[in-house]
Design an enzyme around this catalytic site. Structure first.
Site, PDB file in Angstrom:
ATOM      1  N   ASP A 152       2.308   5.998  -1.703  1.00 18.98           N
ATOM      2  CA  ASP A 152       1.534   6.856  -0.594  1.00 18.98           C
ATOM      3  C   ASP A 152       2.435   7.895  -0.348  1.00 18.98           C
ATOM      4  O   ASP A 152       1.913   8.738   0.639  1.00 18.98           O
ATOM      5  CB  ASP A 152       1.274   5.980   0.274  1.00 18.98           C
ATOM      6  CG  ASP A 152       2.357   5.582   1.155  1.00 18.98           C
ATOM      7  OD1 ASP A 152       3.513   5.519   0.631  1.00 18.98           O
ATOM      8  OD2 ASP A 152       2.208   4.762   2.461  1.00 18.98           O
ATOM      9  N   GLU A 153       3.562   8.542  -0.908  1.00 23.21           N
ATOM     10  CA  GLU A 153       4.024   9.757  -0.364  1.00 23.21           C
ATOM     11  C   GLU A 153       5.039  10.265  -1.454  1.00 23.21           C
ATOM     12  O   GLU A 153       5.471   9.385  -2.329  1.00 23.21           O
ATOM     13  CB  GLU A 153       4.962   9.535   1.079  1.00 23.21           C
ATOM     14  CG  GLU A 153       6.136   8.337   0.877  1.00 23.21           C
ATOM     15  CD  GLU A 153       6.980   8.210   2.047  1.00 23.21           C
ATOM     16  OE1 GLU A 153       7.274   9.263   2.511  1.00 23.21           O
ATOM     17  OE2 GLU A 153       7.283   6.937   2.228  1.00 23.21           O
TER      18      GLU A 153
END
Length: 355
Positions: free
Chosen positions: A104-105
């Site tokens: 997610d990043e």
């Protein structure tokens, strides 16, 4: 050297947001992705759950006490991976220099673009249009500042720290907001009278290194807004691991040996799937007081069979003194890869980042 332009993209409550997107019944309600059993842990909490104090890494039992109406959702890792790949395809339309930190990043180096802020805004717009999910973005001249900036206006935020703003921004920043400064280090800094970036800047490099070891050198740079790390798009896999948490703590060594065999079986499966070769076998134990230890043994050649992996892991377990404590979690892994050796990389076995 031209000034870098770095973007840090961080999806908002990623797992929980995917679940709310896919199931209308969850929208607007406090949900937690994770196992709801007595030994479960929250992986991600929706923003509706956070005002109650529910957050990632919190035990499921405590989360339910804080928020009795909390809805637990079993994780769907394959779905999250598919969405993550969809998002990375969007990144690839803007730069080849993409360094994923997790599903997610990621960091993006867009130094070739005229405006990194405009690129970040466009990426956020496309993520929303193509996945129906929101992301927060931070923009600055290095990775440390970009990561801080992405958290500054969550959720669905966009924050830029321009070169002219760096000194004042860093000076006002509480030390616990700096990248890599956790709760224990922050407490030590507070005891030394270091509360903000301005306080940290009063210390010279040698003094910081005496107090905090090698990390002190990084903190010296951080206090001045300096971080020379490049965005590295192809990080070499340095280890593979797996672990299991027991429903009830145990000191039964025969039980531990059985569960260790199952963990080793999973590690061996991952080793084959990723064609990974490593020479160091690592055992991890977490005790009932949450203290954890690791033990390792380096072999003259890479682990070549499941039986070798289990034999060495079992030897490490047999040699461990539990000190009268029971075991909450057992893990095993293989590191010290041949590929990493060739590049002079240091072994690090991230059990919390399972493959």
């Amino acid at each position: 050297m031209p000034q870098r332009k770095i973007i840090h993209i961080d999806m908002d409550a990623f797992y929980a947001s995917v679940e709310q997107r896919d199931n209308p019944a969850y929208r607007g309600k406090p949900i937690a992705v994770g196992h709801s059993g007595p030994r479960g842990v929250v992986a991600t909490a929706s923003y509706e759950a956070r005002p109650y104090g529910v957050h990632s890494a919190l035990s499921s039992a405590q989360a339910r006490r804080l928020c009795p109406q909390l809805i637990f959702v079993e994780p769907r890792h394959e779905v999250y991976k598919a969405v993550s790949m969809q998002i990375r395809q969007i990144f690839a339309d803007y730069t080849d220099l993409i360094e994923p930190l997790s599903l997610d990043e990621a960091f993006l180096d867009v130094s070739h673009e005229r405006s990194a802020t405009l690129v970040a805004r466009e990426i956020k717009r496309r993520i929303l249009a193509e996945t129906q999910l929101t992301a927060s973005a931070g923009v600055s001249v290095n990775k440390m500042l970009a990561k801080i900036a992405s958290d500054y206006r969550k959720p669905n935020g966009l924050f830029t720290i321009a070169p002219a703003q760096i000194e004042a921004f860093v000076a006002s920043l509480p030390v616990e907001r700096f990248f890599g400064i956790g709760e224990v280090t922050a407490q030590k800094m507070h005891a030394l009278g270091i509360l903000t970036g301005a306080d940290l800047r009063q210390w010279d490099r040698a003094s910081l290194m005496r107090q905090f070891g090698k990390a002190g050198g990084l903190y010296y740079g951080y206090a001045r807004g300096i971080d020379d790390r490049e965005v590295v798009p192809n990080r070499i896999r340095k280890s593979i691991s797996a672990e299991t948490t027991f429903v009830e703590d145990t000191d039964d060594r025969s039980r531990l040996a059985t569960d260790l065999a199952e963990v080793c079986d999973e590690v061996w499966s991952r080793l084959q799937r990723h064609r990974f070769q490593g020479k160091t076998v690592v055992l991890k134990l977490k005790f009932d007081n949450f203290k954890q230890i690791t033990r390792s043994k380096t072999l003259p050649k890479p682990v070549d069979s499941l039986s070798t992996l289990y034999r060495v892991a079992q030897e490490l377990l047999t040699a461990c003194d539990f000190g009268g404590r029971k075991i909450r979690l057992i893990g095993a892994g293989v590191g010290n890869s041949l590929e990493a050796d060739c590049d002079g990389l240091q072994l690090r076995l991230p059990f919390d980042d399972l493959i």
